[in-house]
Design an enzyme around this catalytic site. Structure first.
Site, PDB file in Angstrom:
ATOM      1  N   THR A  28      -2.808  -5.560   0.848  1.00  0.00           N
ATOM      2  CA  THR A  28      -2.144  -4.278   0.842  1.00  0.00           C
ATOM      3  C   THR A  28      -3.036  -3.434   1.845  1.00  0.00           C
ATOM      4  O   THR A  28      -2.566  -2.835   2.483  1.00  0.00           O
ATOM      5  CB  THR A  28      -2.103  -3.444  -0.456  1.00  0.00           C
ATOM      6  OG1 THR A  28      -3.462  -3.361  -0.996  1.00  0.00           O
ATOM      7  CG2 THR A  28      -1.533  -4.226  -1.589  1.00  0.00           C
TER       8      THR A  28
ATOM      9  N   LYS B 105       0.886  -1.246  -0.060  1.00  0.00           N
ATOM     10  CA  LYS B 105      -0.214   0.003  -0.079  1.00  0.00           C
ATOM     11  C   LYS B 105       0.988   1.059   0.122  1.00  0.00           C
ATOM     12  O   LYS B 105       1.690   1.427   0.849  1.00  0.00           O
ATOM     13  CB  LYS B 105      -0.953   0.200   1.301  1.00  0.00           C
ATOM     14  CG  LYS B 105      -1.977   0.858   1.189  1.00  0.00           C
ATOM     15  CD  LYS B 105      -3.066   0.409   0.252  1.00  0.00           C
ATOM     16  CE  LYS B 105      -4.167  -0.132   0.826  1.00  0.00           C
ATOM     17  NZ  LYS B 105      -5.090  -0.858  -0.264  1.00  0.00           N
TER      18      LYS B 105
ATOM     19  N   HIS C 138      17.068  28.278 -14.191  1.00  0.00           N
ATOM     20  CA  HIS C 138      17.844  29.494 -14.854  1.00  0.00           C
ATOM     21  C   HIS C 138      16.941  30.593 -14.581  1.00  0.00           C
ATOM     22  O   HIS C 138      15.578  30.829 -14.821  1.00  0.00           O
ATOM     23  CB  HIS C 138      17.596  29.096 -16.337  1.00  0.00           C
ATOM     24  CG  HIS C 138      18.061  28.098 -16.761  1.00  0.00           C
ATOM     25  ND1 HIS C 138      19.516  27.557 -16.726  1.00  0.00           N
ATOM     26  CD2 HIS C 138      17.866  26.946 -17.563  1.00  0.00           C
ATOM     27  CE1 HIS C 138      19.908  26.639 -17.125  1.00  0.00           C
ATOM     28  NE2 HIS C 138      18.748  25.792 -17.767  1.00  0.00           N
TER      29      HIS C 138
END
Lengths: 308, 308, 308, 308
Positions: free
Chosen positions: C55, C10, C257
């Protein structure tokens, strides 16, 4: 001190409704947000919740209504919900339901190659379309309806038939005029229906959406554009002309700039007529927003569809 | 202290190439990232840039190549670029080009209603598809090629033919077994081609993509699923079986849970067999990841396709 | 066909633990992802879940462990979880726990003005810091531990003391050399501890994090930079020099930049020495990635920390 | 057909201004969006750009003004820009400037350990704070100013002193009353200044922001809350009471639910009084929005700060 406009509710209820017609399944996949207003002074002043239907309850109502009434269209579903909150709760005077709808298309499995597991045509498998998100907003005050539908994130491009020249030049202007440029935008549109009353015949919401979307796209494609504003206006007026159920359209159109790349330093010509190479820029972008109205109608769609 | 693996370049160059075939235009819309490695110790140790081709130059090269060579496919374009950097710059020993591709479809304007401006069928107007993003990664070391293509963000759903039961139960297990559930996922897939050498015949990249995608979707649709792992394996093995140019496939499949809503408190039955209402959850989600390999092949696609 | 590496669990369990020390509260706010591997062939081949701990159970375990054992640090919590899954489930041979941690600071309310409601210093009110996200990854195979911690989204800038010149110039190079530029980046860093064994003394995870972060920031600030690679190497080597518990560091540093804007068309000088105006660009960006290793150590942090 | 409200301009100009005071540098980091309105019928109807100052020019103006006038505060900068567009361009009748501001703090390098490169305290190195984003909107029609400032994405939490009970219960209500819960939200706030005229003394924008933010946070921390609405009202009224330059405040507060996890199935008590474990949920969430006004003032901040 005064309490001004206020509203509350549960936002972003992700409700999915499967309808089974034998082996053929259908999906409605919505994100429903509820906003209620009314006699809510006390909860702000003293914290008394005596007039407050919990937001959790508004969530439960969304899911229960999806089962009880089904989801014929986002608009119809929002109308059910808005009516319920206003008519069942005395302190609530107005309900606004906003819905996003995600569309799915079937996975086609009918070609011969795909049958090796022995499946016939599969009728319960879908892929999310992922193009635009359809939206609607239903507002009800116990008497009058306002339905504003629309879409967002529909990205479109014309690779020619767009110019931009003849503009004002001041001391900060350096832009070169363009006689053949790309015009691309990510359409956010809202249109308001003139259906406002239970006595009126309700529009066919699904068909209306398909038609409005089609006219908008055709106007975008077919307009030879001297400015994005002109294209916007054509998109709006095409809808007003063709769809009598709509009185007002508003667009927020970012100009998704595609800059012609200067390849001269590398000895290359990069002319649009030959098929050119562009740099797709992110920020900044032009942002063009306007309303187009049917003659004699009043504008009611809020001006701002973005915070930027 | 030792310098380990290092790479550098300009990421996310957004290059759009329009090709004109008379009035009919075509788009290639890519996001190209360049990563170069080689004799780069000094720039790390002393800041000497004597071996460093600027990332700005790699950007210029992407745009110039789009004009010089066109973009036949993302893969072919990446191969041009990778070869250029490795063969033209002595200190650069390896180039890796990653590309995302966004697909566009034509706006159909041929129906009678749309012609009122007098336009014939428009051939330069497009709407971005917005479904999956196609990806590829080309790596070249001067001798061998590695091409790993794939896709991400393809959301699919089966509204039935999925079960989940018979699992391990420990003291933290509360999950109820499910005999008819929704199975939905957002497919991230990568597949590795066995083309590695200029002497070999190159795959038809565009056709290969269409076919791999089709087999993957069909396997998803046609598998009666007892676990998402089983579906994943079917998707991978279908590709390996049908596409001889692919030796390895890896998937990262989040289980996009759709929970059946408990409507009993409201006196409503919500059974899957009748067409049910689900809550589409965000987090947490099951995450199922695995590689499927052709017999005798070595796994080379990195294990992690996500940071979570 | 062969099944290759596979893992499941999970992901993104959002667990928040409040600890009360009288009126003074403390928060641990984590996003925990579990990935398990082992004897998992059958679930892929036939869909048999006989070896599969759901899970959902791994999710429950995360929340239960937060209560049973508390969360001393993300690393310690991940160690508890990884050990549990590997030692309690025979088919599970390896567990990998990834954790993101969000930090909170107290809202200071002690100044005189704020007391009009009569509150003393409030000890249970927090604002989320929102700067970097701290991360860790714990891997356990029943014998050996691997702990890789790090951070992401830490945005830093030097407004001077950065140059870039003396680089390779080929036919696609147009970049002007720079002798005083902005250097800005969004730091993603991972560092690997040499703690691998329960017999070794465990590092003080919280203190280690604070110190590594400090050395990294100081190196960034204090390096007169001729290239972002040089700055990166200084950041890494400062950590290796000062923190004996760390053997390896990897960075992924986008060059954010900031371009000096050409204001000459408007009759304005825009020199860095006078304090200049810059355009902060989005894409493309340079991307600099490298590993710094302690002498004699082997690199184990995966090369790719991004998909672009 | 009528053209309704319309506006256009360049959005999201990312301007960074460095000011040098010897070796000590200062940053202003803004995202500036320009929206202009006026005599713009023709550009919509015929595509004539004769009245259109290009969005590209509005971008250039933003960067040039940052150099010419500096950026004392976001508000002051927006005022310069709005005045310029309205007074210099006859067809433009109204300008609206929206600005997001990102704040940076200095990297402290003064501790002894960090000096091994020999640096003294560094005065040009910064880390982005990443907490809230400060926003402002300046509107000017040639006569009157409207300044609405605010912030977004400021995440706050009280781990106690919050209750919720005594609410309406209808047939869809299942929520349990809570006597000690977590109250967390992500504050979006806008406040309107009563400065509207060049003749009035202008507020000290920077100081005002610090004070409004402080009062808002203190009110959040110090309110014993029976509803998020009550907390909202306290936050707003605290600002109105203490800051005479502000006449109106509006909040949009998502209730970031932290649900107490049921650990009983695992034999664990999870009581708030002992320090509990919570699940931090994503969607759905309560959404509470309201305006607080100074007596006698009219509401002018738009109701909707979100599209959901």
């Amino acid at each position: 001190m005064i309490l001004g406009q206020n509203q509350y509710g549960k936002a972003e209820n992700r409700v999915v409704k499967i309808t089974r017609d034998g082996a053929t399944h259908h999906i409605k996949d919505l994100n429903v947000s509820v906003a209620l207003s009314g006699d809510m002074e006390e909860v702000h002043y003293s914290g008394s919740n005596a007039n407050v239907l919990p937001t959790d309850t508004t969530k439960n109502t969304v899911f229960a209504f999806a089962k009880e009434y089904g989801i014929e269209s986002a608009e119809q579903f929002g109308i059910h919900l808005a009516r319920h909150f206003v008519t069942s709760q005395e302190p609530i005077h107005q309900a606004r339901i906003r819905i996003e709808e995600y569309s799915w298309e079937r996975i086609a499995t009918s070609d011969a190659n795909s049958r090796f597991i022995g499946a016939d045509e599969v009728k319960h498998s879908f892929v999310r379309q992922g193009q635009e998100t359809r939206v609607t907003q239903i507002t009800y005050d116990g008497t009058q309806w306002e339905v504003i539908s629309g879409l967002k994130d529909l990205v479109v491009m014309n690779s020619t038939n767009s110019e931009f020249w003849g503009y004002v030049k001041d001391k900060y202007t350096t832009l070169q005029e363009a006689y053949d440029r790309i015009l691309a935008t990510q359409v956010a549109a809202r249109w308001r229906f003139n259906w406002t009353d239970d006595e009126q015949k309700m529009p066919h919401w699904e068909k209306s959406y398909e038609q409005v979307r089609k006219h908008m796209l055709h106007a975008f494609a077919e307009t030879y554009s001297l400015s994005l504003q002109q294209t916007l206006y054509q998109m709006g007026s095409r809808i007003i002309t063709h769809r009598s159920e709509v009185d007002e359209v508003r667009f927020s159109l970012p100009n998704k700039h595609h800059f012609l790349v200067d390849l001269e330093p590398f000895g290359l010509k990069n002319d649009t007529a030959d098929g050119a190479v562009y740099f797709a820029a992110d920020r900044p972008y032009g942002l063009i927003e306007a309303t187009v109205l049917r003659d004699g109608c009043e504008a009611r769609i809020p001006v701002d569809m973005t915070n930027l």
